[in-house]
Every structure is written in C-alpha cells, then in structure tokens.
Design an enzyme around this catalytic site. Structure first.
Site, PDB file in Angstrom:
ATOM      1  N   THR A 188       0.883  -1.163   0.000  1.00 52.32           N
ATOM      2  CA  THR A 188       0.000   0.000   0.000  1.00 52.32           C
ATOM      3  C   THR A 188       0.921   1.213   0.000  1.00 52.32           C
ATOM      4  O   THR A 188       1.919   1.227   0.719  1.00 52.32           O
ATOM      5  CB  THR A 188      -0.903   0.080   1.245  1.00 52.32           C
ATOM      6  OG1 THR A 188      -0.126   0.581   2.320  1.00 52.32           O
ATOM      7  CG2 THR A 188      -1.485  -1.243   1.608  1.00 52.32           C
ATOM      8  N   GLU A 335      -5.469  -3.675   3.335  1.00 49.83           N
ATOM      9  CA  GLU A 335      -5.186  -4.475   4.531  1.00 49.83           C
ATOM     10  C   GLU A 335      -6.268  -5.514   4.807  1.00 49.83           C
ATOM     11  O   GLU A 335      -6.121  -6.356   5.684  1.00 49.83           O
ATOM     12  CB  GLU A 335      -5.082  -3.550   5.758  1.00 49.83           C
ATOM     13  CG  GLU A 335      -3.813  -2.713   5.843  1.00 49.83           C
ATOM     14  CD  GLU A 335      -3.871  -1.439   5.001  1.00 49.83           C
ATOM     15  OE1 GLU A 335      -4.770  -1.308   4.148  1.00 49.83           O
ATOM     16  OE2 GLU A 335      -2.994  -0.576   5.205  1.00 49.83           O
ATOM     17  N   LYS A 445     -11.240  19.764  11.088  1.00 47.15           N
ATOM     18  CA  LYS A 445     -11.640  20.138  12.445  1.00 47.15           C
ATOM     19  C   LYS A 445     -11.735  21.658  12.497  1.00 47.15           C
ATOM     20  O   LYS A 445     -10.732  22.351  12.382  1.00 47.15           O
ATOM     21  CB  LYS A 445     -10.610  19.614  13.447  1.00 47.15           C
ATOM     22  CG  LYS A 445     -11.264  19.367  14.775  1.00 47.15           C
ATOM     23  CD  LYS A 445     -10.499  18.393  15.634  1.00 47.15           C
ATOM     24  CE  LYS A 445     -11.269  18.231  16.930  1.00 47.15           C
ATOM     25  NZ  LYS A 445     -10.448  17.877  18.048  1.00 47.15           N
ATOM     26  N   TRP A 450     -15.937  18.450  14.207  1.00 41.53           N
ATOM     27  CA  TRP A 450     -15.548  17.689  13.015  1.00 41.53           C
ATOM     28  C   TRP A 450     -16.508  17.959  11.868  1.00 41.53           C
ATOM     29  O   TRP A 450     -17.717  17.996  12.064  1.00 41.53           O
ATOM     30  CB  TRP A 450     -15.612  16.190  13.302  1.00 41.53           C
ATOM     31  CG  TRP A 450     -14.461  15.666  14.086  1.00 41.53           C
ATOM     32  CD1 TRP A 450     -13.512  16.397  14.726  1.00 41.53           C
ATOM     33  CD2 TRP A 450     -14.146  14.301  14.316  1.00 41.53           C
ATOM     34  NE1 TRP A 450     -12.630  15.570  15.350  1.00 41.53           N
ATOM     35  CE2 TRP A 450     -12.988  14.275  15.114  1.00 41.53           C
ATOM     36  CE3 TRP A 450     -14.722  13.079  13.931  1.00 41.53           C
ATOM     37  CZ2 TRP A 450     -12.396  13.091  15.535  1.00 41.53           C
ATOM     38  CZ3 TRP A 450     -14.132  11.901  14.344  1.00 41.53           C
ATOM     39  CH2 TRP A 450     -12.972  11.902  15.134  1.00 41.53           C
TER      40      TRP A 450
HETATM   41  P1  AMP Z   1      -6.768   1.092  -0.429  1.00 38.01           P
HETATM   42  O1  AMP Z   1      -5.967   0.436   0.627  1.00 38.01           O
HETATM   43  O2  AMP Z   1      -5.958   1.857  -1.409  1.00 38.01           O
HETATM   44  O3  AMP Z   1      -7.688   0.135  -1.077  1.00 38.01           O
HETATM   45  O4  AMP Z   1      -7.673   2.221   0.277  1.00 38.01           O
HETATM   46  C1  AMP Z   1      -8.576   1.891   1.282  1.00 38.01           C
HETATM   47  C2  AMP Z   1      -9.274   3.126   1.749  1.00 38.01           C
HETATM   48  O5  AMP Z   1     -10.130   3.637   0.730  1.00 38.01           O
HETATM   49  C3  AMP Z   1     -10.178   2.883   2.918  1.00 38.01           C
HETATM   50  O6  AMP Z   1      -9.473   2.838   4.141  1.00 38.01           O
HETATM   51  C4  AMP Z   1     -11.132   4.074   2.823  1.00 38.01           C
HETATM   52  O7  AMP Z   1     -10.550   5.245   3.352  1.00 38.01           O
HETATM   53  C5  AMP Z   1     -11.264   4.257   1.329  1.00 38.01           C
HETATM   54  N1  AMP Z   1     -12.491   3.599   0.861  1.00 38.01           N
HETATM   55  C6  AMP Z   1     -12.636   2.413   0.278  1.00 38.01           C
HETATM   56  N2  AMP Z   1     -13.924   2.161  -0.020  1.00 38.01           N
HETATM   57  C7  AMP Z   1     -14.637   3.227   0.414  1.00 38.01           C
HETATM   58  C8  AMP Z   1     -16.032   3.587   0.420  1.00 38.01           C
HETATM   59  N3  AMP Z   1     -16.972   2.807  -0.099  1.00 38.01           N
HETATM   60  N4  AMP Z   1     -16.365   4.791   0.963  1.00 38.01           N
HETATM   61  C9  AMP Z   1     -15.438   5.597   1.487  1.00 38.01           C
HETATM   62  N5  AMP Z   1     -14.126   5.320   1.506  1.00 38.01           N
HETATM   63  C10 AMP Z   1     -13.725   4.158   0.980  1.00 38.01           C
END
Ligand code: AMP
Length: 550
Positions: A188, A335, A445, A450
């Site tokens: 990541t 993750e 913030k 928030w």
């Molecule tokens: P990644 O590890 O690049 O797949 O990113 C994961 C992150 O993407 C998550 O921790 C969220 O912050 C964001 N994310 C994934 N799906 C959603 C969703 N449906 N709505 C809002 N944020 C999302």
C-alpha cells in the site's frame, strides 16, 4: 467442563483450504466456458488449467522453490489470471506490483519483498530497467508481450512468456501444504512514508472467495450475480487481487474478460461485444465513462457495477443510473483483502423507486457475513448505532492481513487491542449501515467540531454544474481549520458558475439542517482536473500540498 474437540480418525484427511481447489470446480461445471483477453486471446477453462500447469513448470525451471517470491508487472490479462493460480499453487508467493509506482517506490518494494523472478510486460521494461542496478534478490526476468518476442530495452530475459510456456509440460502435480502458507503480497502506498507490505494466506484467500460469493451472489441485491454473468475487472489486478473477484469468478466458472490496459474505447467495446454484465471500479472510472458523450448512444442496461476504493457520491450514482448502469457501493482496503461491507439493499427497500434507493446504494454498506465491524471512541468503546455518533472503524474478519511485512511496529499499531484499525472514521445508522465520513487524517476540524469532507463532496456532486469535486481542510488562525472546495465544472458551465453560486448551494443544505453553518466552505477553487493517486482515487495529499501548504 472443557470444550469437546472433534475426534480425528487417524485416516481422516484434514482438508487444507488451498487456492488449487478453487481451480477444480469450473473444470467440472463449465470447462468450455471462455476466458477472453482483449481481441488477442480466447480460451476455455480446460486450457486455463493446462496453462497454469505449464506456468508452474516454467517457474520451477527458472529455479523458483517453495517460499520464493515471484512478482508480476502486467496490465489485466489472462497471463495475470494464470499467475494468480500457478504461483501460489507451487507454494511460492505472488507479488503483484503496482505499475504506477515511482522508480524509488518500485525498487523499494522489489527489494523489500525479496522478489526472485519478475514477469514484466514490455510496456514497463523501461521503468524496470531504470532500477535494475539496484536489484538485490532478483535472479530472472520473463518478458510478457502481446505480440511475441520484442526488443528487450536494457534488460536480460530468461525468455518470452509464450515461448517459455510452449516449452513447458502441460501437467503438474500440485502439492498439498499448510493452508496458512503465504500466497500473495503487495504494497500500500499510503500517504506518508515508505510503502507497507500486506500479505494473505491460502486459507484467507479461499475464505475471502466464499465471503464474496455471499456478498455478491447470495443476497437479493440489484447487482447480484450468478454463474451466467460475464465478468470484467476495472480495478487493476495489482490492487488487492482485483478485489479477489478473479478467484470467485474462476471458482464459479463464469465467462471472464480481461481488458489489458484500460482504454475507454476498448473497455466499452468489450462490455458491449462480450456482453459484460459485472464489473467493479473506483468512482473515477465511472465518472470518466458517464462524462463521455458517447455513452448516451450505448445500451449499458445489462451492466452491474460495484464501486469501492472511495466514497460513491450521490450525484455520480444518479448519473450512472440515468445511463442505466446498475451501481452500488462497497468498502474495503488493501489491509482487508479487501471485502468488508457492501451497500446491500434490505428486502423492504428492493421495490423502492430509484430516487429513494440512491442514498442507500451510496452508503458505505453493511458488514458482510463473518466481518465484525465496530465504530469506537478513542478509548475503544463502541458507539451507538444512531446514525450520528462518529468514531474510528475497527474490524475483525478471517481474511485481514495479520501485519505489515517485516514491520512489527506498524503491525502492532494496525492491530492495537486485537482489532484492525482502519484509519477511517464514520458512523453506523439504525439500519446497521456504515457510513465512512473521512480518513482520520482527512477530517476537517473547525472550531473544535468535526466536518466530514466526504459529506461536503457528496453535496457538491448533486450540483448540476459540478463534474468532480474534493473538499479539504486548510489551516485557519481563528478556527484551526476551514474547508475549501476544489471543483471541476462540466464543460458547458465553465465561466458561468461562481464561487458564490456554490456557497449558496451549500446554504440550502444548511437550511435543511443537513450540514451546520460552518460546513459552507470558505473558498472554492475552480480547476480543470483533480490530482489522482496511483490507483485512481482523489489525492487529498496532493490537494493539501497545493492549497494548504502540505
Ligand atoms: P486502499 O488500501 O488503497 O484500497 O484504500 C482503502 C481506503 O479507501 C479505505 O481505508 C477508505 O478510506 C477508502 N475507501 C474504500 N472504499 C470506500 C467507500 N466505499 N467509501 C469511502 N471510503 C472508501
């Protein structure tokens, strides 16, 4: 009384959950079904199994042994699908490399994962060649091309994939081994620091496959699929195994279409000609399609799309539905393998009209079976499911990475108190749907309160002139932080919509009690494009660098 454990007859076979078994069922159920790669390749599941065996022999011939790491740099292809199976099935580890990494990140991940062999598409040879002098563990390279042998651009190859495959036997006796064996790893890129490696076992990937079957096939949802659907990924295979969907659709024996490099004209052609009915992608891809005028002339009414990786704004959901694209949101992260939640409609919502369904379809979703999900305060106490109380999302599931590769400190942070800390904040409503409101670091913030940047973006997406939008917090002497909106207008509205118009639009949501008065952004920046991350999401980090001095 002690728990009564089951008795194991000495001759009973303890069945390990291994990826090799996923490949068995399509051979019984639908061996003639097709797997398609652009207009370049088309074969059936029997051939897939044969080619997986050839690839296993090919890799062994290159010196790959159990526990070795084999990396892939390719567009979404039948070759990648073969690697999803052959590499873990010989007991090696598949490292899916993000092809959009910078050279520094690329070489860091190659050395950190200890790649022994890299299979690389000719398009990425110049990038890989630029770091070859820093290889620490790489011994062999294999060239992937669509057209057979090509120039080698400064790298020495053991051979070209198809030529090596042709010389490898089409049978391989794949062994059984411990289901906790590492099957895959990838990195990541986060927003700060070095990339972090996550990793998944055979057992986890098999259980995740069943999790997907439940979430995507079993529920009576507007986008549910069965073995008659035609699958095409639109989330790269390097990114969380294309959400694990290739494993699921292979297990079910569906027709699968792999589009190679994502080029809009080719994607649309494949969707129509191969009759694709199911895909998944980040919102950016759907945005790109619905803003392309050509879409008006196309019949996409058989296409179901799950959106994840970022929030699905209501404006975009409506635009997709207006173009007959059936769309819902889901949530997960690198993750988490990634499946956590999906915006599954409850039985009583199925006959709601579309207008009423949109806010549900855009929810982050409901935890799928075997995912435990809580929203907690800073002391780890669960917050009530009242649609308001906001805290960090923590999760448990059978398929979460058990740590970060070779990084005990960050692993401990991730797993503090036995729950995986997602770094996302949100709330759960009375119906049990999760709504993510921000990444912790993106929360705005202001005056001690928030503000949800995702909610402010969702509002902008409903403005007829707005094509794309992002909201970030910028430092403010008086309030600590204030929101600013970065907006791309639809072509026909450029120069006609003012900052005041946008603020007035927000004011309407203040009057309806949807956002507080201090939720109206201080500033609106009109731009031509919004910067994206390597997986196509809006890059708040870049926006902060541009507008908030980092
Ligand atoms: P990644 O590890 O690049 O797949 O990113 C994961 C992150 O993407 C998550 O921790 C969220 O912050 C964001 N994310 C994934 N799906 C959603 C969703 N449906 N709505 C809002 N944020 C999302």
């Amino acid at each position: 009384m002690a728990l009564k454990k089951i008795e194991k007859n000495p001759s009973a076979f303890y069945f390990p959950l291994l990826i090799k078994n996923i490949l068995q069922s399509p051979l019984n159920y639908n061996p003639e079904q097709e797997i398609v790669y652009r207009d370049k390749m088309r074969y059936n599941y029997r051939t897939l199994a044969e080619r997986v065996a050839r690839l296993a022999n090919l890799l062994r011939g290159l010196g790959v042994e159990e526990g070795d790491v084999v990396a892939v740099m390719d567009w979404d292809s039948h070759r990648y699908l073969e690697c999803f199976f052959a590499i873990p099935m010989i007991g090696a580890v598949l490292h899916t490399i993000n092809i959009r990494l910078s050279p520094e990140q690329l070489i860091y991940t190659i050395n950190h994962a200890e790649d022994k062999v890299i299979l690389v598409n000719s398009d990425f040879v110049p990038l890989l060649a630029s770091v070859k002098d820093q290889f620490k563990t790489v011994e062999k390279l294999v060239l992937l091309t669509d057209e057979g042998e090509q120039s080698q651009g400064g790298l020495e190859f053991a051979g070209e994939y198809e030529a090596l495959m042709a010389n490898s036997p089409a049978e391989y006796d794949f062994p059984d081994f411990d289901e906790d064996t590492m099957a895959t790893t990838f990195y990541t890129t986060g927003t700060t620091g070095l990339p972090k490696g996550v990793y998944y076992s055979h057992r986890q990937l098999v259980l995740h496959t069943y999790g997907l079957v439940t979430a995507v096939c079993a529920y009576n949802s507007p986008v549910n699929v069965n073995t008659g659907d035609v699958y095409m990924p639109l989330t790269p295979m390097f990114h969380v195994h294309a959400w694990g969907m290739p494993y699921m659709f292979t297990m079910l024996g569906n027709k699968q279409v792999y589009p190679g490099k994502y080029e809009p004209a080719i994607l649309l052609k494949l969707i129509l000609e191969e009759k694709v009915t199911f895909s998944h992608c980040v919102p950016t891809i759907i945005h790109m399609l619905v803003t392309n005028p050509i879409i008006k002339d196309l019949d996409l009414s058989n296409w179901k799309v799950v959106i994840g990786g970022a929030a699905l704004p209501q404006g975009l959901c409506k635009a997709a539905l207006e173009n007959n694209i059936n769309i819902i949101s889901a949530y997960g992260m690198s993750e988490t393998c990634p499946l956590l939640t999906a915006a599954i409609l409850k039985p009583h919502m199925l006959d709601w009209d579309i207008e009423k369904q949109v806010p549900i379809r855009c929810k982050t979703g409901m935890p799928v079976p075997n995912v435990l999900l809580r929203v907690v305060d800073s002391d780890g106490n669960s917050m009530p499911h009242d649609g308001e109380s906001t805290g960090e999302v923590v999760v448990r599931a059978p398929w979460l990475t058990q740590g970060y590769l070779k990084d005990p400190e960050k692993s401990e942070e991730l797993w503090k108190d036995g729950w995986m800390h997602t770094g996302d904040v949100g709330y759960i409503d009375e119906e049990g749907y999760l709504q993510i409101t921000d990444r912790i670091k993106d929360v705005i913030k202001t005056g001690g309160e928030w503000l949800s940047s995702l909610e402010l973006e969702d509002i902008l997406s409903q403005h007829e002139a707005v094509s794309e939008a992002a909201v970030i917090g910028v430092p403010d002497e008086k309030w600590g932080e204030r929101p600013i909106a970065v907006v791309v207008l639809h072509e026909e509205f450029r120069g006609k919509v003012t900052e005041q118009d946008i603020k007035d639009f927000y004011q309407r949501f203040v009057e309806k009690g949807i956002i507080p008065k201090y939720g109206v952004p201080n500033r609106v920046e009109f731009v031509d494009t919004i910067p994206k991350t390597s997986v196509g999401k809006i890059s708040k980090k870049d926006l902060r660098n541009m507008y908030a001095g980092g």
